[in-house]
Design a protein around this motif. Structure first.
Motif, mmCIF file in Angstrom:
data_model
loop_
_atom_site.group_PDB
_atom_site.id
_atom_site.type_symbol
_atom_site.label_atom_id
_atom_site.label_comp_id
_atom_site.label_asym_id
_atom_site.label_seq_id
_atom_site.Cartn_x
_atom_site.Cartn_y
_atom_site.Cartn_z
ATOM 1 N N PHE A 34 0.823 -1.197 0.000
ATOM 2 C CA PHE A 34 0.000 0.000 0.000
ATOM 3 C C PHE A 34 0.867 1.262 0.000
ATOM 4 C CE2 PHE A 34 -2.174 2.939 3.108
ATOM 5 C CZ PHE A 34 -3.062 3.467 2.209
ATOM 6 N N LEU A 35 1.913 1.227 0.827
ATOM 7 C CA LEU A 35 2.803 2.378 0.955
ATOM 8 C C LEU A 35 3.490 2.674 -0.377
ATOM 9 C CD1 LEU A 35 3.467 4.091 3.406
ATOM 10 C CD2 LEU A 35 5.501 2.715 3.735
ATOM 11 N N LEU A 36 3.934 1.602 -1.001
ATOM 12 C CA LEU A 36 4.654 1.748 -2.264
ATOM 13 C C LEU A 36 3.744 2.317 -3.339
ATOM 14 C CD1 LEU A 36 7.554 0.857 -2.418
ATOM 15 C CD2 LEU A 36 6.842 -1.126 -3.711
ATOM 16 N N ARG A 37 2.489 1.842 -3.344
ATOM 17 C CA ARG A 37 1.546 2.338 -4.345
ATOM 18 C C ARG A 37 1.263 3.811 -4.122
ATOM 19 N NH1 ARG A 37 -3.378 -0.474 -3.524
ATOM 20 N NH2 ARG A 37 -2.443 -1.587 -1.792
ATOM 21 N N THR A 38 1.195 4.193 -2.834
ATOM 22 C CA THR A 38 0.942 5.608 -2.546
ATOM 23 C C THR A 38 2.115 6.470 -3.013
ATOM 24 O OG1 THR A 38 -0.317 4.867 -0.644
ATOM 25 C CG2 THR A 38 0.216 7.188 -0.725
ATOM 26 N N ILE B 169 -2.420 8.221 3.631
ATOM 27 C CA ILE B 169 -2.621 9.041 2.432
ATOM 28 C C ILE B 169 -2.542 10.539 2.751
ATOM 29 C CG2 ILE B 169 -4.278 9.623 0.608
ATOM 30 C CD1 ILE B 169 -5.056 6.660 0.549
ATOM 31 N N PRO B 170 -3.276 11.032 3.765
ATOM 32 C CA PRO B 170 -3.096 12.461 4.066
ATOM 33 C C PRO B 170 -1.680 12.780 4.526
ATOM 34 C CG PRO B 170 -4.519 11.430 5.704
ATOM 35 C CD PRO B 170 -4.357 10.451 4.584
ATOM 36 N N ASP B 171 -1.041 11.842 5.206
ATOM 37 C CA ASP B 171 0.308 12.104 5.694
ATOM 38 C C ASP B 171 1.282 12.280 4.531
ATOM 39 O OD1 ASP B 171 1.837 12.386 8.119
ATOM 40 O OD2 ASP B 171 2.949 10.618 7.448
ATOM 41 N N LEU B 172 1.169 11.429 3.527
ATOM 42 C CA LEU B 172 2.125 11.471 2.415
ATOM 43 C C LEU B 172 1.690 12.404 1.297
ATOM 44 C CD1 LEU B 172 3.141 7.722 2.059
ATOM 45 C CD2 LEU B 172 4.412 9.560 3.117
#
Lengths: 389, 294
Positions: B125-129, B236-239
């Motif tokens: 998930f992190l990578l996709r974001t 998502i809001p963080d990144l």
């Protein structure tokens, strides 16, 4: 990782290993081997454990060198990192009264008294860290841990403003510049290109310095004024950017002015690496300013968390990291100053105020004090209000 | 004889019940340990009933609930999070429904198309974001293409805006809408559509009066699967967020880690939970769904 690798390739590739670069690289390599050979002190055979678990800030030492040390001693090394001091405290808090499983952690001065009071650290045995005597006196016996009962200095630095001198004029000199909302002022001209750090302590300190108030204040009126200043500044910001984000932004030109730590700006100006000694300046146009109104000086410290499973290896590791040639290698790699290595790094680095903050300046800056839980809650609420506005 | 039969049937029923209980047990134990216990601990923290040594003490107080209710800006952030959640859910329905319908009813290579939908989930998930950030940034792929085609003159500022959060959420949660809708639509009896057409219903009327009501359980399930995590989104809001995108997840994170006030963090979490639960109950009542199909 990616960004650094990119930088490394861009740095070495684009410069085409210019003669100057190559010679200084070779110089540093030979310097290291001579440093290493100088210290052939016979090691007292210690009964060390066979593994060591380290919890450190990201990008904060030369990994190759510590891996070699661990291999030489037959220690299995586990190396975990965090990006915010709050992560470390959260880990300790969650594990208390048990153990975190880590043997070494690195904590910033403002948090140290709280951690000691809460019983999060094992006392240090300075007899097992003979290199402690090499630590300069300015860094021994600090207010936040008298007589170094629990901690020893790791590295230190300041909080200020990084800016792009090709694009921004006049030069950024003070906090008032990044809070100046008048039409035609700095914020107006560079709207959408300015960032502040999303660290409650740091951003409140910046706002309070700007207002001429105590950066550690928890007074209702002061915090209210800081909140209003931050809300007024908000529409002009690109975002609240942490280390990774603003370093990237300053490099690409997406950001022109960023609130940040000196070492991070050092990591942009100089080519830097977690595995290699590199001394080239690659982005000298990025400048770093400690604001006229004042700034935060911070000190990171080694400590052994409660219930550490491998205390002997932990002491040996601290002693190893304090060895001047290792401290010098770490400084030359990641561009943070390691006090015991100061005299062993090249003059250009040693005299660069971006890396080794001059002692006169350091003495003028403010240390973050330890806040009570109640004060932290109040300061955090200010941050929530700013974010909601 | 009659008595024996009764006893026999009762015995069979008992052993069946035992079987069900045995089958349910592992799942229930897992939920009890990893969901109920943390949940009750959160509740205990929120009323000041856990001390520093993590012992439960009887000192109940509502001070942190009152503090949270008086916190400046908290309501704004509550509403902002819910707004993001609702908008994401709505868009997932609009985008996901035709896709699910197509796969379930018209598509010849169902498994393959479903697989295509699921493949991105194999990547973290992190990578996709992060990848999405690269695409949306002002010098990113999207802007490069649009500039190259001459559609825009200035790069679009998407990253760090509401739009960015929105795109990130729809992208990450779309599948959770498509799958339950697909499961529901796949069971659609085609003879019902024939009946509708025989009885003179047009295409729109068939859709509104036959297909849509029958797929409602899937839509409700999908909405819950999207709305709940989207509202509590943190990464998502963080990144991808900017100065206007702080969500409730970020508040709770900061209260736990910066303020180190676990009681206040727990109180805010539970208040938000109550807030969401109220919305969901209203929604379920309105949707008149008794059976939710997952």
């Amino acid at each position: 990782m990616k960004r650094r690798d990119f930088l490394k390739i861009a740095g070495t590739g684009a410069a085409g290993l210019a003669v100057g670069g190559l010679s200084s690289y070779l110089w540093s390599q030979s310097r290291i081997s001579s440093l290493e050979s100088q210290l052939k002190r016979a090691h007292v055979p210690l009964a060390l454990e066979d593994s060591l678990n380290i919890f450190n800030w990201t990008y904060y030492l030369n990994k190759n060198r510590i891996n070699k040390w661990a291999d030489d001693l037959g220690i299995a090394l586990a190396y975990d990192t965090y990006e915010s001091g709050e992560t470390l405290m959260g880990e300790l808090e969650a594990a208390y009264p048990g153990a975190t499983g880590y043997d070494i952690c690195v904590m910033t001065d403002g948090d140290v008294p709280y951690a000691i009071e809460q019983g999060y650290f094992e006392p240090l045995d300075l007899d097992k860290i003979p290199n402690f005597e090499l630590v300069p006196n300015d860094f021994k016996d600090p207010e936040y841990d008298p007589e170094n009962q629990y901690t020893i200095i790791y590295s230190y630095g300041t909080t200020g403003i990084g800016w792009n001198s090709d694009e921004v004029s006049p030069a950024i000199k003070k906090w008032a510049d990044v809070f100046d909302t008048t039409p035609g002022g700095i914020l107006d001209r560079y709207k959408g290109k300015v960032t502040m750090m999303p660290e409650v302590t740091e951003i409140l300190a910046a706002a309070l310095f700007n207002l001429g108030l105590d950066a550690n204040s928890c007074e209702e009126d002061d915090l209210e004024a800081a909140k209003n200043a931050l809300i007024a500044q908000k529409p002009y910001l690109a975002t609240y950017a942490g280390t990774e984000e603003f370093m990237m932004g300053l490099q690409t030109g997406d950001f022109l002015i960023s609130h940040g730590w000196n070492g991070d700006i050092g990591g942009i100006v100089y080519e830097s690496s977690e595995t290699d000694v590199l001394l080239e300046k690659i982005l000298p146009k990025i400048k770093y300013t400690v604001a006229e109104e004042g700034g935060i000086a911070w000190y990171d410290n080694f400590a052994i968390p409660m219930g550490a499973p491998h205390p002997e290896a932990a002491h040996a590791f601290i002693d190893f990291m304090l060895r001047p040639e290792i401290a010098a290698i770490n400084t030359m790699s990641v561009k943070y100053p390691f006090p015991t290595g100061r005299d062993y790094v090249p003059k250009a680095l040693r005299e660069d105020p971006l890396i080794f903050t001059p002692p006169e300046l350091l003495a003028k800056l403010t240390r973050t004090r330890t806040f009570t839980p109640e004060e932290r809650t109040r300061r955090d609420a200010i941050w929530t209000a700013v974010q909601a506005a | 004889m009659k008595g024996f039969a009764k006893k026999y049937i009762a015995a069979v029923r008992r052993s069946r019940r035992m079987q069900y209980i045995l089958l349910l047990l592992p799942g229930m134990v897992f939920l009890a340990i990893f969901f109920m216990v943390p949940f009750f601990l959160t509740a205990l923290y929120s009323v000041n009933m856990v001390n520093r040594l993590k012992q439960i003490v009887f000192t109940p107080s509502l001070e942190w609930y009152l503090y949270a209710l008086g916190m400046e800006g908290l309501l704004t952030i509550f509403l902002r999070s819910i707004g993001y959640g609702l908008a994401t859910t709505l868009f997932c329905v609009i985008l996901g429904y035709p896709v699910a319908y197509y796969i379930a009813v018209k598509c010849r290579y169902k498994d393959f198309v479903l697989l295509l939908f699921m493949v991105p989930l194999w990547v973290s998930f992190l990578l996709r974001t992060y990848a999405l950030m690269g695409i949306l940034s002002s010098s990113g792929l999207l802007n490069e293409i649009l500039l190259g085609l001459g559609i825009i003159k200035e790069p679009l500022e998407i990253l760090r805006t509401h739009t960015a959060i929105f795109i990130g959420m729809v992208y990450n949660y779309l599948l959770f809408m498509v799958l339950p809708l697909y499961a529901c639509l796949e069971k659609l009896d085609v003879s019902l559509l024939e009946a509708a057409s025989t009885l003179g219903a047009g295409k729109i009327s068939t859709f509104l009066r036959v297909i849509l009501p029958l797929s409602l359980p899937g839509m409700v399930a999908g909405s819950l699967l999207v709305f709940i995590p989207a509202t509590g989104e943190f990464i998502i809001p963080d990144l991808m967020g900017g100065t206007q995108t702080y969500m409730i997840g970020n508040v709770i994170y900061s209260v736990f880690l910066y303020a180190r006030n676990w009681s206040l963090g727990s109180a805010i979490s539970l208040l938000f939970l109550a807030f969401i639960l109220a919305i969901i109950l209203v929604y379920l009542k309105y949707a008149r769904i008794k059976e939710v199909v997952f």
